[in-house]
Every structure is written in structure tokens, then in C-alpha cells.
Design an enzyme around this catalytic site. Sequence first.
Site, short mmCIF file in Angstrom:
data_model
loop_
_atom_site.label_atom_id
_atom_site.label_comp_id
_atom_site.label_asym_id
_atom_site.label_seq_id
_atom_site.Cartn_x
_atom_site.Cartn_y
_atom_site.Cartn_z
N CYS A 9 7.42 -9.59 14.18
CA CYS A 9 6.41 -9.29 13.16
C CYS A 9 5.28 -8.42 13.67
CB CYS A 9 5.84 -10.59 12.58
SG CYS A 9 7.10 -11.70 11.92
N ASP A 31 5.63 -17.86 12.83
CA ASP A 31 6.10 -18.99 12.03
C ASP A 31 7.62 -19.13 12.11
OD1 ASP A 31 3.45 -18.64 11.32
OD2 ASP A 31 3.77 -19.35 9.28
N CYS A 55 2.34 -11.06 11.35
CA CYS A 55 2.88 -12.35 10.96
C CYS A 55 1.89 -13.13 10.10
CB CYS A 55 3.26 -13.15 12.21
SG CYS A 55 4.34 -14.56 11.85
N ASP A 56 2.42 -14.15 9.44
CA ASP A 56 1.78 -14.80 8.30
C ASP A 56 0.28 -15.04 8.43
OD1 ASP A 56 4.42 -14.86 7.64
OD2 ASP A 56 4.53 -17.00 7.23
N LYS A 57 -0.15 -15.77 9.45
CA LYS A 57 -1.54 -16.22 9.50
C LYS A 57 -2.48 -15.14 9.99
CE LYS A 57 0.29 -19.85 8.06
NZ LYS A 57 1.66 -19.29 8.17
N CYS A 104 8.93 -10.66 8.16
CA CYS A 104 10.05 -11.16 7.36
C CYS A 104 10.19 -10.43 6.03
CB CYS A 104 9.90 -12.65 7.12
SG CYS A 104 9.90 -13.62 8.64
N GLU A 119 4.85 -25.80 7.93
CA GLU A 119 5.75 -25.35 6.87
C GLU A 119 7.07 -26.11 6.98
OE1 GLU A 119 6.16 -21.14 7.11
OE2 GLU A 119 4.15 -20.76 6.34
N SER A 138 7.22 -22.44 3.60
CA SER A 138 7.35 -21.02 3.89
C SER A 138 7.47 -20.26 2.58
CB SER A 138 8.61 -20.79 4.73
OG SER A 138 8.98 -19.44 4.72
#
Length: 558
Positions: A53, A85, A126-128, A198, A448, A474
Site C-alpha cells: 500500500c 491492515d 494504507c487504511d489508517k 487494496c 477488523e 474491513s
Amino acid sequence: MSDNGDSKRSDAITAGPSRAPARAMLKAVGFTDEDLRRPIIGVANTWIEIGPCNYHLRDLGEQVKAGIRAAGGTPMEFNTVSISDGITMGSEGMKASLVSREVVADSIELVARGNLFDGLVILVGCDKTVPGGVMALVRLNTPGLVLYGGSIAPGRWEGRDVTIQDVFEAVGAHAAGKLTDAQLGALENSACPGPGACGGQFTANTMSMVCELLGVSPLSANGVPAMVAEKGDVAHRAGQLVMELVRNDLRPRQIVTRAAVENAIAGVAATGGSTNAVLHLLAIAHEAGVDLEIDDFERISERTPLLADLKPGGRFVATDLYRAGGIGLVAKRLRETGLLHRDALTVTGATIGEAAGAAAETAGQVVVRPVAEPLTPTGGLVILKGNLAPHGCVVKVAGHEPATHRGPARVFDSEEAAFEAVGQGRIRAGDVVVIRYEGPSGGPGMREMLAVTAAIVGAGLGESVALLTDGRFSGATRGMMAGHVAPEAARGGPIAIVRDGDTILFDERNRKLQLEVSDAEIESRLAAWRAPEPRFASGVMAKYARLVSSASTGAVTS
């Protein structure tokens, strides 16, 4: 704020005889007197070598810095943390993920305050890292922008496009004997072909879109995939753009307003985005001083049609959306519905309405539906309340019809225990899986549950089993799954007193999550309940568990 003698914030570090020691140290790493006379722009980079990511952000940072220099500024790059994640999912390591959002925001704030930057570019993946970057930007209120590294390309397996979602679901199919070792291995080797976040409308791409609709990223810049050549040009322009923001003194809190937040929520609803957007937008609004409540998501989703046919509930991935017209096309559709607050400002200086009006649609595309032909008339998120979730919980209905499910509770006090039960075939059609003590404080870190939810789907139970948790999901989760149940178990929420065999009602149409036990019995069980010992006695996890707020208010730590 320029190199022509106008005062600027960074002068407190770099200007005048008293700052000779600071300049001496900066010159030791290559900065010149000319560099230090220019506006100093912090480039916060969430690059790590762990996972795809953020892996390419070091190269992207060079393009950003070149753009800053070309526009008359001096970039100073620094790193913060990132937790993948997808790699930590289903393990103890996943507890660190949501905690890292706060560390990302705090560390960017500290470096920016310590060095008195005149502007900021925050590179995220990435996500966070995405919400953490936005939280820092609006907290600091320094002219700046957020740039997302872009989506991964889809993999190919057995003649079709695949994402990491397929791998997680394949684990459940493999456990159920529906997939061979060789098939699982081939999928594992094919799903992630290179750098990028992702590929579906999972959390990273959802929050990337949120940045564009909030106005802190240029419209359609984030949606350019990670390894497309155009991404370098986008990064170079971002470096030039931050200099315009500094010169015009356009600040993040002028951009992240109530109208902008509502635009972002509408985008999440219209694209079937991740339930994590609820948590993160509550946190961003908190940092920006914008009044926002969990019920606002229900109100906005109810009036917003689901228009984008994106995974996990739909057919297409982020690279397909890019080719169709990108988030600009989504904004254009929202403009057509009258749901877009058109006057909200963006970092380009244009309004979101102006940017959406200029968006182009690829002829013949089928990823984003016309307004008159939505996938569903209402959006992809619903908020359920009831005696099991007095403060609310979040369900993503994109990918399945709002439905009713009544069944016996199968209660687990950790994600691992639930995953083991699914893998051993102990979950049956009709069950309601309850996973508790995984909330912001109880986990801590609100893990998650993709490993569990994907295993349920992979085992063929996705249409017949419901699940609720005080943890998170997720963006790749699909099915009748309620997350963010609040109050959480560790703080005495009713989810803490559910027993095996209790009947639980999911009623998505009427927005209810109900434990079918008498009020007197619930009160009696709550009176007898005792909080468990914290899972961590020291360190960052213990500190987070003590400080973090409810998921219903964004799980913030201020």
C-alpha cells in the site's frame, strides 16, 4: 510568504543572527542559504517496506518535492508510521491498526509544530494513514493537502480479476473443503501484482475518495492508480499546488466544513464504501471543529442512491472506476442529484461543484450508473439502534438487500475464538455470531473482522448467518454484518451480557438491532456484570485503552 523578504512562519527557525545554530545543522544535511530563505514545506511520508500500500511512496515523494522546488519552495521530508491492515488482519497485530491512526496524526503534528513548516503535503496509502493524515492537517490548520498513493492493479486468477478480498474468502472456502491447497496457493500468488492499496472500494479507496470530496485532495488526483505513469505527474502538481495554498493562505479548516463533510458522506453512500468511513469522518470532523453525529450518516445515506458498482458488493475495482471517469464522475453524479454542496471549497481554489462540472465520463462505461438507474435508491450504509446498540452500530447494505434476520446468539469473547468456530464448522445457518471485547478500549484497538466475515462467506454461510461486534469490519467485508456496536462490551454496553442461545433480531429495514430478552433481565445481567482486566498494563496500547472514546464518536483520544 515567499523568498522575497515577506515574513513567514518558518522564519522562527531559519531567519536572523540568532538562528545561526539551526541553520548550521540544516546545512549539515545539504540545505543552502537560498533553500532556507524560501517557504519550508513539510512532506509527511507514510512510506514503509511492509506491504504494497505504501511501498511506492518514497518514489512519489521525490516527485512531490520536485514540484515544490519548481514552485519556489524548499521541501523537508519526514516519515511517520503505518500498519498494514491486510497483513495484520486476524492476528494480535491488528490491534495496532486503529491505534496507528492517532500516532500518524500525532507524529505529523509534532514534526510540523516543531519545525514551523509553512505548508504541508501528506502522502498516504494504507487504511489508517489516510484519516490520520487528514486529522493532522485540519488539527494543524497549516496550508496543505493530502495525496493518496493510489490503488493496486487487480490480480488475475482462473480467468478473472481478483483482489485481496478473494484471498480472505478463499481461506473460508479452503477450510470448508471447497478449494484445494494448490488453488489457494495460486490465488495467493496472483492477487496482489504490485504496489498500491487494496483494489476494491475498501477502506483505503473509500477514504481516498473522502479526501477528494472533502476538498483536501484535488478531485480525481487520488484515484489515479499507483503504478500508472500519470501518478508521477499528479505528485509533481501536488508539490506545485501546496505553494499556491501557502501564498494564498488557504487553510484546511476553510475547506473541511460541514458542507464538505456531508459531500464526503454522500460519496461513501453512493459508492458502497467502507463502514470505517463512519469512524474516520467522525474523527476528522472532531479535529476540524465540525458538529457531526452518527445519525447524520443514516440521514444522508437514506437520500443518496447507490450508483457505483464496486467491490466488495459489486463487480468492479478501483482501476475500473479510474478508467470510467474516477471520483470526478461520482461527484458529477452527486451534482446531478442535487445532493452535492456545490459551493464547498477545494485545495485547487475551485469549488467542488466547479470541479465536478468539469469531470469527464468515458463513453460506454458501466461502473457508475446514471442517476435515473441506480443500483438501489438509497445508499450503502445504515445505522441500527436498539437495546443491543443504544448508541448505534453500522451496517453496509451495498451488496445485499436490507433484510431481517432472527436467530440464536453464538457468543465469542475474541476474534480468534470466532474464527476457530467457523473453521471447525461449528457455525450453522441461522446463527447470529457475536464477537465482543474487541472495541476501541476493550481490544484495545477495535480490530477488523475480515478474517471471520470472509471465512463465513467462503464457507457458504454469507446469506444465512448474521454477525455483530463492537470491533470493526474491513472495507472488504460483505453480508449482514453490524460493526461498531456501542457502547462496547468493555465499558458495560449491553453486548457484554448476551448469552449463547439468546435470540437476536437484525431488522435493517426498520433500523433495529434487538436482544429479545426482557428489560428486567437485561438490567439484572448488567448489574451483575464486572469489567474484565485490561489486556495491556503498560505501553501505547494501555494508554490508548484509557483515553479512547466510543466508536459512536469516532474513537478519538483527545
